[in-house]
Design a protein around this motif. Structure first.
Motif, short mmCIF file in Angstrom:
data_model
loop_
_atom_site.label_atom_id
_atom_site.label_comp_id
_atom_site.label_asym_id
_atom_site.label_seq_id
_atom_site.Cartn_x
_atom_site.Cartn_y
_atom_site.Cartn_z
N LEU A 1 -1.26 -17.29 4.09
CA LEU A 1 -1.72 -16.76 2.80
C LEU A 1 -2.17 -15.30 2.92
N ALA A 2 -2.88 -14.96 3.99
CA ALA A 2 -3.38 -13.58 4.13
C ALA A 2 -2.20 -12.60 4.19
N THR A 3 -1.16 -12.94 4.95
CA THR A 3 0.01 -12.06 5.07
C THR A 3 0.74 -11.93 3.73
N GLY A 4 0.93 -13.06 3.05
CA GLY A 4 1.62 -13.05 1.76
C GLY A 4 0.85 -12.27 0.71
N LEU A 5 -0.48 -12.42 0.73
CA LEU A 5 -1.30 -11.70 -0.26
C LEU A 5 -1.27 -10.19 0.01
N LYS A 6 -1.25 -9.83 1.28
CA LYS A 6 -1.20 -8.41 1.62
C LYS A 6 0.11 -7.80 1.06
N ALA A 7 1.22 -8.50 1.27
CA ALA A 7 2.51 -8.00 0.76
C ALA A 7 2.50 -7.93 -0.77
N THR A 8 1.87 -8.90 -1.40
CA THR A 8 1.83 -8.95 -2.86
C THR A 8 1.00 -7.79 -3.41
N VAL A 9 -0.16 -7.55 -2.80
CA VAL A 9 -1.04 -6.47 -3.26
C VAL A 9 -0.37 -5.12 -3.01
N GLU A 10 0.29 -4.96 -1.85
CA GLU A 10 0.99 -3.69 -1.55
C GLU A 10 2.06 -3.42 -2.60
N TRP A 11 2.80 -4.45 -2.97
CA TRP A 11 3.85 -4.29 -3.98
C TRP A 11 3.23 -3.89 -5.33
N ALA A 12 2.15 -4.58 -5.72
CA ALA A 12 1.52 -4.30 -7.01
C ALA A 12 0.96 -2.87 -7.03
N ARG A 13 0.42 -2.45 -5.91
CA ARG A 13 -0.14 -1.09 -5.82
C ARG A 13 0.96 -0.04 -5.94
N SER A 14 2.15 -0.36 -5.42
CA SER A 14 3.23 0.64 -5.41
C SER A 14 3.95 0.74 -6.76
N ARG A 15 3.65 -0.16 -7.69
CA ARG A 15 4.37 -0.13 -8.97
C ARG A 15 4.01 1.08 -9.80
#
Ligand SMILES: NC(=O)c1ccc[n+]([C@@H]2O[C@H](COP(=O)([O-])OP(=O)(O)OC[C@H]3O[C@@H](n4cnc5c(N)ncnc54)[C@H](O)[C@@H]3O)[C@@H](O)[C@H]2O)c1
Length: 310
Positions: free
Chosen positions: A296-310
């Motif tokens: 979950l920690a790895t998946g959430l990190k990827a999700t937040v990074e994607w949302a930040r880059s939008r």
């Protein structure tokens, strides 16, 4: 292999399309863009092995389109996905999810497709007797959405018996990851991520002890890719982690990944919300060689990074 993905402009569907193109397959998408987005297909659009058909899955022309493309496998993900919307308008839900699915199956059959891989939901288990829910647990639809998803499963089994059209049903738990929309009630990870990155308030319903089983979108897509072979023919599999995460824990994890304060507001629990859910992936491990790989920690990190880059 040549495939057709319904709902391929959506969150899970577009991630699947990128994966299938990456594996060297030819992919056509049928999507009416009602909740999907061209942006999700930006990478796919550059491939000569990709085509998009902006079309309602209920359209009569779907059959002709499929007969021309002649996919070996149809991945059926297009759907109305909101439980609340289904309760508010069960007729619309049935038109999209039941009539739509029957039209997809009939078109696949008449085009000579070998197999359909179907996205079902843990909603079909209702209030399960045991958690994690075993793969052979009884179904108990308690919303129009659950009933429409379950009816798709019944039609798949019927099309196989009547016409020999193979299928695999994948029962998805709470999928999260890049491209999930923060609108609507479905994706609590994307709702928390979006609000915390904007500095907007976040709400946890009830006392925060409600649990869900969060599975990363890349892992789910791996399950679809495996089911496109002859593995899992005529079977249904839970795609989840078997692990429960409380709403309170999830908020803290997303806040940590987003670098935001972990201070949700608490509001009364919503009527009809399940207190707990997780599904046992053991049959998918045995039948598809699938297991969730992303913690979950790895998946959430990827999700937040994607949302930040939008
Ligand atoms: N996201 C989850 O946690 C989850 C959990 C269980 C099951 N599922 C199932 O997975 C599938 C994909 O869900 P998602 O989260 O990617 O949702 P999504 O809304 O991002 O994707 C659904 C796609 O279907 C398209 N669509 C809707 N109605 C259509 C129609 N009549 N004709 C053509 N296209 C249509 C939308 O435009 C969208 O691109 C759905 O079948 C959903 O029920 C999702």
């Amino acid at each position: 292999m040549r495939l057709l993905v319904t709902g391929g402009a959506g969150f899970i569907g577009s991630t699947l399309v990128d994966r299938l193109l990456g594996d060297g397959h030819e992919v056509a998408v049928v999507d009416d863009l009602s909740s999907g987005d061209h942006k999700n297909l930006a990478a796919a659009a550059g491939s000569p092995r990709f085509q998009l058909h902006e079309l309602d899955i209920r359209a009569a022309v779907l059959s002709g389109l499929m007969s021309e493309w002649r996919p070996e496998v149809v991945c059926h993900l297009a759907a109305q996905i909101s439980v609340r919307a289904s309760v508010a308008d069960p007729v619309r839900d049935a038109r999209l999810n039941v009539e739509g699915t029957v039209n997809v199956l009939e078109a696949a059959r008449s085009a000579g497709a070998r197999k359909v891989v179907y996205a079902s939901s843990v909603a079909v288990y209702g209030r399960p007797a045991a958690i994690p829910v075993p793969g052979d647990a009884a179904t108990d639809a308690r919303s129009p959405y659950a009933a429409s998803k379950l009816s798709g499963e019944i039609y798949l089994s019927m099309f196989r018996a009547l016409h020999g059209l193979e299928y695999t049903t994948l029962v998805l738990s709470n999928v999260y990851g890049p491209r999930q929309s923060p609108e609507g009630e479905a994706g609590v990870v994307s709702i928390f991520t979006d609000a915390l990155l904007r500095g907007s308030p976040t709400v946890v319903y009830g006392d925060g002890s409600q649990t869900r089983d969060y599975v990363f979108v890349d892992d789910v897509v791996e399950g679809f890719a495996r089911a496109c072979s002859s593995r899992g023919d005529g079977r249904r599999f839970n795609l989840g982690t078997g692990t429960q995460t409380t709403d309170r824990e999830l908020h803290a994890l997303v806040a940590g990944a987003a670098g935001a304060a972990d201070e949700p507001r608490f509001e009364p629990a919503r009527l009809g919300d399940l207190p707990a859910m997780a599904v046992d992936p053991a049959p998918a491990v045995e039948g598809l060689g699938w297991r969730p790989r992303t913690d979950l920690a790895t998946g959430l990190k990827a999700t937040v990074e994607w949302a930040r880059s939008r």
